[in-house]
Design a protein around this motif. Structure first.
Motif, short mmCIF file in Angstrom:
data_model
loop_
_atom_site.label_atom_id
_atom_site.label_comp_id
_atom_site.label_asym_id
_atom_site.label_seq_id
_atom_site.Cartn_x
_atom_site.Cartn_y
_atom_site.Cartn_z
N GLU A 1 -56.28 52.59 -62.46
CA GLU A 1 -55.94 51.66 -63.53
C GLU A 1 -54.42 51.60 -63.68
N HIS A 2 -53.90 50.43 -64.00
CA HIS A 2 -52.49 50.24 -64.28
C HIS A 2 -52.36 49.40 -65.54
N SER A 3 -51.28 49.62 -66.28
CA SER A 3 -50.99 48.75 -67.41
C SER A 3 -50.41 47.45 -66.88
N ARG A 4 -50.45 46.43 -67.69
CA ARG A 4 -49.88 45.14 -67.30
C ARG A 4 -48.39 45.31 -67.01
N ARG A 5 -47.68 46.06 -67.87
CA ARG A 5 -46.25 46.28 -67.66
C ARG A 5 -45.98 46.98 -66.34
N GLU A 6 -46.76 48.00 -66.06
CA GLU A 6 -46.58 48.77 -64.83
C GLU A 6 -46.81 47.90 -63.59
N LEU A 7 -47.88 47.11 -63.62
CA LEU A 7 -48.15 46.21 -62.49
C LEU A 7 -47.02 45.20 -62.31
N GLY A 8 -46.54 44.65 -63.42
CA GLY A 8 -45.44 43.69 -63.35
C GLY A 8 -44.21 44.31 -62.72
N GLN A 9 -43.89 45.54 -63.09
CA GLN A 9 -42.74 46.24 -62.51
C GLN A 9 -42.92 46.46 -61.01
N LYS A 10 -44.11 46.86 -60.62
CA LYS A 10 -44.37 47.11 -59.19
C LYS A 10 -44.29 45.82 -58.39
N LEU A 11 -44.78 44.74 -58.96
CA LEU A 11 -44.71 43.46 -58.26
C LEU A 11 -43.25 43.00 -58.13
N ARG A 12 -42.46 43.13 -59.18
CA ARG A 12 -41.05 42.75 -59.10
C ARG A 12 -40.31 43.61 -58.09
N GLN A 13 -40.62 44.92 -58.06
CA GLN A 13 -39.99 45.81 -57.08
C GLN A 13 -40.39 45.42 -55.66
N ASP B 1 -56.87 45.58 -67.63
CA ASP B 1 -57.12 45.58 -69.07
C ASP B 1 -56.33 46.74 -69.67
N ASP B 2 -55.35 46.44 -70.52
CA ASP B 2 -54.53 47.49 -71.12
C ASP B 2 -55.35 48.44 -72.00
N ASP B 3 -56.39 47.92 -72.66
CA ASP B 3 -57.24 48.79 -73.47
C ASP B 3 -57.95 49.83 -72.60
N ARG B 4 -58.52 49.37 -71.50
CA ARG B 4 -59.21 50.28 -70.59
C ARG B 4 -58.21 51.26 -69.97
N PHE B 5 -57.03 50.75 -69.60
CA PHE B 5 -55.99 51.62 -69.06
C PHE B 5 -55.66 52.74 -70.06
N GLY B 6 -55.47 52.36 -71.33
CA GLY B 6 -55.14 53.34 -72.36
C GLY B 6 -56.23 54.38 -72.54
#
Length: 164
Positions: A27-39, A61-66
């Motif tokens: 699982e990844h958070s939306r923010r984490e995935l966004g950072q990895k994609l930008r990198q 899903d950030d809720d499931r990730f949490g």
């Protein structure tokens, strides 16, 4: 021909495919995935579209990730202060973080006591310096100052815990 030469002829994976591959591992958070994609060199619009699509399909899903992160870190012996900071770094809102920690059903005092027993055994601390070492250990693991003080009977600075 070398393997590197073979890979240079392959078409580049879409941001969606790259993110889906990352989510297949964990699982990844939306923010984490966004950072990895930008990198990975994906543009903001392409990455955003991919994240929106993954969210709509319930792959991200950030809720499931949490929930997964809280369950995992609590099982590893980390406390609520550390979990709160980690969830916040992933972009989860404060209200959701509070809810996740409440729903976790963890007895944080028992968890802290278990960490002390695991690390130091059942033997009482020999001197104030040992009490302080044990207190610092629990604070680093993310337990509230009040919990640490109750278990170690050490003087713990209130500033060490911003959540109390």
């Amino acid at each position: 021909m070398s393997r590197k030469d073979d890979n240079s002829d392959k078409p580049r994976r879409s941001a969606y495919d790259k993110a889906l591959g990352l989510l297949a591992r964990r699982e990844h958070s939306r923010r984490e995935l966004g950072q990895k994609l930008r990198q990975g060199g994906y543009g903001g619009e392409e990455a955003g579209d991919a994240l929106d699509r993954l969210g709509a399909q319930h792959y991200q899903d950030d809720d499931r990730f949490g929930e997964v992160l809280v369950r995992s870190r609590a099982a590893q012996g980390y406390g609520p202060v550390r979990l709160r900071a980690e969830l916040k770094s992933h972009g989860l809102p404060d209200a959701r973080i509070r809810q996740l920690l409440e729903e976790a059903g963890v007895d944080w005092a028992e968890s802290a006591a278990a960490q002390l027993r695991r690390r130091y055994g059942a033997k009482a601390p020999a001197d104030p310096a040992e009490k302080a070492r044990r207190a610092q250990f629990l604070l680093r693991r993310g337990f509230p100052a009040a919990t640490v003080r109750g278990l170690t009977h050490a003087e713990v600075d209130e500033l060490a815990d911003e959540s109390d």
